[in-house]
Design an enzyme around this catalytic site. Sequence first.
Site, PDB file in Angstrom:
ATOM      1  N   LYS A  13      23.010  49.380 121.225  1.00 19.59           N
ATOM      2  CA  LYS A  13      22.043  50.482 121.062  1.00 19.59           C
ATOM      3  C   LYS A  13      22.654  51.648 120.297  1.00 19.59           C
ATOM      4  O   LYS A  13      22.050  52.202 119.400  1.00 19.59           O
ATOM      5  CB  LYS A  13      21.589  51.034 122.424  1.00 19.59           C
ATOM      6  CG  LYS A  13      20.627  50.163 123.185  1.00 19.59           C
ATOM      7  CD  LYS A  13      20.011  50.929 124.347  1.00 19.59           C
ATOM      8  CE  LYS A  13      21.010  51.411 125.375  1.00 19.59           C
ATOM      9  NZ  LYS A  13      21.633  50.330 126.151  1.00 19.59           N
ATOM     10  N   ARG A  88      15.036  55.350 131.591  1.00 18.57           N
ATOM     11  CA  ARG A  88      15.718  54.196 132.183  1.00 18.57           C
ATOM     12  C   ARG A  88      15.014  53.726 133.456  1.00 18.57           C
ATOM     13  O   ARG A  88      15.421  52.732 134.041  1.00 18.57           O
ATOM     14  CB  ARG A  88      17.071  54.688 132.586  1.00 18.57           C
ATOM     15  CG  ARG A  88      18.398  54.139 132.259  1.00 18.57           C
ATOM     16  CD  ARG A  88      19.033  53.582 131.283  1.00 18.57           C
ATOM     17  NE  ARG A  88      20.453  53.414 131.463  1.00 18.57           N
ATOM     18  CZ  ARG A  88      21.359  53.876 130.624  1.00 18.57           C
ATOM     19  NH1 ARG A  88      21.010  54.648 129.635  1.00 18.57           N
ATOM     20  NH2 ARG A  88      22.618  53.580 130.797  1.00 18.57           N
ATOM     21  N   ARG A 127      35.141  45.953 124.728  1.00 19.44           N
ATOM     22  CA  ARG A 127      35.018  47.360 124.374  1.00 19.44           C
ATOM     23  C   ARG A 127      35.815  48.230 125.351  1.00 19.44           C
ATOM     24  O   ARG A 127      36.417  49.219 124.963  1.00 19.44           O
ATOM     25  CB  ARG A 127      33.535  47.784 124.399  1.00 19.44           C
ATOM     26  CG  ARG A 127      33.321  49.238 124.041  1.00 19.44           C
ATOM     27  CD  ARG A 127      31.841  49.597 123.977  1.00 19.44           C
ATOM     28  NE  ARG A 127      31.319  50.009 125.264  1.00 19.44           N
ATOM     29  CZ  ARG A 127      30.054  50.338 125.486  1.00 19.44           C
ATOM     30  NH1 ARG A 127      29.158  50.262 124.515  1.00 19.44           N
ATOM     31  NH2 ARG A 127      29.650  50.725 126.686  1.00 19.44           N
ATOM     32  N   ARG A 133      36.157  54.539 128.281  1.00 18.86           N
ATOM     33  CA  ARG A 133      35.073  54.922 129.192  1.00 18.86           C
ATOM     34  C   ARG A 133      35.398  54.488 130.604  1.00 18.86           C
ATOM     35  O   ARG A 133      35.774  53.346 130.845  1.00 18.86           O
ATOM     36  CB  ARG A 133      33.756  54.268 128.743  1.00 18.86           C
ATOM     37  CG  ARG A 133      33.057  55.072 127.671  1.00 18.86           C
ATOM     38  CD  ARG A 133      31.780  54.419 127.226  1.00 18.86           C
ATOM     39  NE  ARG A 133      30.842  54.131 128.314  1.00 18.86           N
ATOM     40  CZ  ARG A 133      29.560  53.902 128.128  1.00 18.86           C
ATOM     41  NH1 ARG A 133      29.040  53.947 126.922  1.00 18.86           N
ATOM     42  NH2 ARG A 133      28.776  53.630 129.146  1.00 18.86           N
ATOM     43  N   ARG A 144      26.168  47.698 136.038  1.00 18.63           N
ATOM     44  CA  ARG A 144      25.267  48.326 135.051  1.00 18.63           C
ATOM     45  C   ARG A 144      24.250  47.316 134.518  1.00 18.63           C
ATOM     46  O   ARG A 144      23.111  47.663 134.259  1.00 18.63           O
ATOM     47  CB  ARG A 144      26.084  48.948 133.911  1.00 18.63           C
ATOM     48  CG  ARG A 144      26.762  50.252 134.357  1.00 18.63           C
ATOM     49  CD  ARG A 144      27.896  50.676 133.434  1.00 18.63           C
ATOM     50  NE  ARG A 144      27.506  50.719 132.056  1.00 18.63           N
ATOM     51  CZ  ARG A 144      28.331  50.474 131.029  1.00 18.63           C
ATOM     52  NH1 ARG A 144      29.598  50.182 131.250  1.00 18.63           N
ATOM     53  NH2 ARG A 144      27.897  50.537 129.809  1.00 18.63           N
TER      54      ARG A 144
HETATM   55  P1  AMP Z   1      25.106  54.638 128.632  1.00 20.37           P
HETATM   56  O1  AMP Z   1      26.096  55.327 127.747  1.00 20.37           O
HETATM   57  O2  AMP Z   1      23.702  54.728 128.086  1.00 20.37           O
HETATM   58  O3  AMP Z   1      25.507  53.228 128.969  1.00 20.37           O
HETATM   59  O4  AMP Z   1      25.083  55.442 130.015  1.00 20.37           O
HETATM   60  C1  AMP Z   1      26.242  55.545 130.809  1.00 20.37           C
HETATM   61  C2  AMP Z   1      25.882  56.006 132.204  1.00 20.37           C
HETATM   62  O5  AMP Z   1      25.254  57.292 132.156  1.00 20.37           O
HETATM   63  C3  AMP Z   1      24.881  55.116 132.934  1.00 20.37           C
HETATM   64  O6  AMP Z   1      25.485  54.003 133.557  1.00 20.37           O
HETATM   65  C4  AMP Z   1      24.311  56.103 133.952  1.00 20.37           C
HETATM   66  O7  AMP Z   1      25.225  56.350 135.007  1.00 20.37           O
HETATM   67  C5  AMP Z   1      24.223  57.390 133.134  1.00 20.37           C
HETATM   68  N1  AMP Z   1      22.914  57.485 132.439  1.00 20.37           N
HETATM   69  C6  AMP Z   1      22.695  57.502 131.090  1.00 20.37           C
HETATM   70  N2  AMP Z   1      21.396  57.611 130.822  1.00 20.37           N
HETATM   71  C7  AMP Z   1      20.747  57.650 132.021  1.00 20.37           C
HETATM   72  C8  AMP Z   1      19.383  57.735 132.405  1.00 20.37           C
HETATM   73  N3  AMP Z   1      18.383  57.774 131.507  1.00 20.37           N
HETATM   74  N4  AMP Z   1      19.112  57.759 133.736  1.00 20.37           N
HETATM   75  C9  AMP Z   1      20.085  57.732 134.654  1.00 20.37           C
HETATM   76  N5  AMP Z   1      21.390  57.629 134.367  1.00 20.37           N
HETATM   77  C10 AMP Z   1      21.724  57.582 133.059  1.00 20.37           C
END
Ligand code: AMP
Length: 187
Positions: A13, A88, A127, A133, A144
């Site tokens: 993404k 989400r 990754r 991260r 996740r």
């Molecule tokens: P990502 O970088 O999109 O994989 O997001 C990393 C982490 O940030 C996720 O596993 C959640 O803990 C938090 N996060 C990101 N976007 C959201 C969202 N829309 N709702 C809730 N938690 C989020």
Amino acid sequence: MRLVLMGPPGVGKGTQATRLKDHYGLVHLSTGDILRQEVAAKTDLGLRSKEFIDHGHLVPDEILLDMMENRLRQPDCQKGYLLDGFPRTIPQAKGLEIILQRLNQNLDAVISLTADEQELIQRLVLRGKTSGRSDDTPEVIKKRQRVYWEATAPLLEFYRQKGLLKEVDGTGSVSEITERIIKTLES
Ligand code: AMP
């Protein structure tokens, strides 16, 4: 143009969002990136979110909705935006509809990138060796993925019913996938 980009963790993404942002001249809003910046800066929002992120849990909807309403009101978003990683959950999607009504805006499309789950887990483990991260460890990656299928996948049906959903095969080279997305948006 106002877009949402969806897909399970590891589908690419972020990479595609950067390319689409450049192609269409949009603001790229990754809620994961915004939250990680808040955590790094130790803001109140960051401190409230850190535990959820580190365990692969979703940060509560109210936090996300407040954060995104503030962000979408910033003047740079007038030129159009690409939402990456938000909404989400169904409550976030419904909350986003209310925000958009207040701003007198509509979404143009929701792009869902698809790929094989096992391949995604392998990509993320790789990754994790370089991303730095805190949530790219095998255990948290699996969590996740589960969260995606439980909480986020129902959004596909939500947006399908609204006629906004566009599913795009997320396998192949980075530029092939970008081309596919652009073709789908312009068809
Ligand atoms: P990502 O970088 O999109 O994989 O997001 C990393 C982490 O940030 C996720 O596993 C959640 O803990 C938090 N996060 C990101 N976007 C959201 C969202 N829309 N709702 C809730 N938690 C989020």
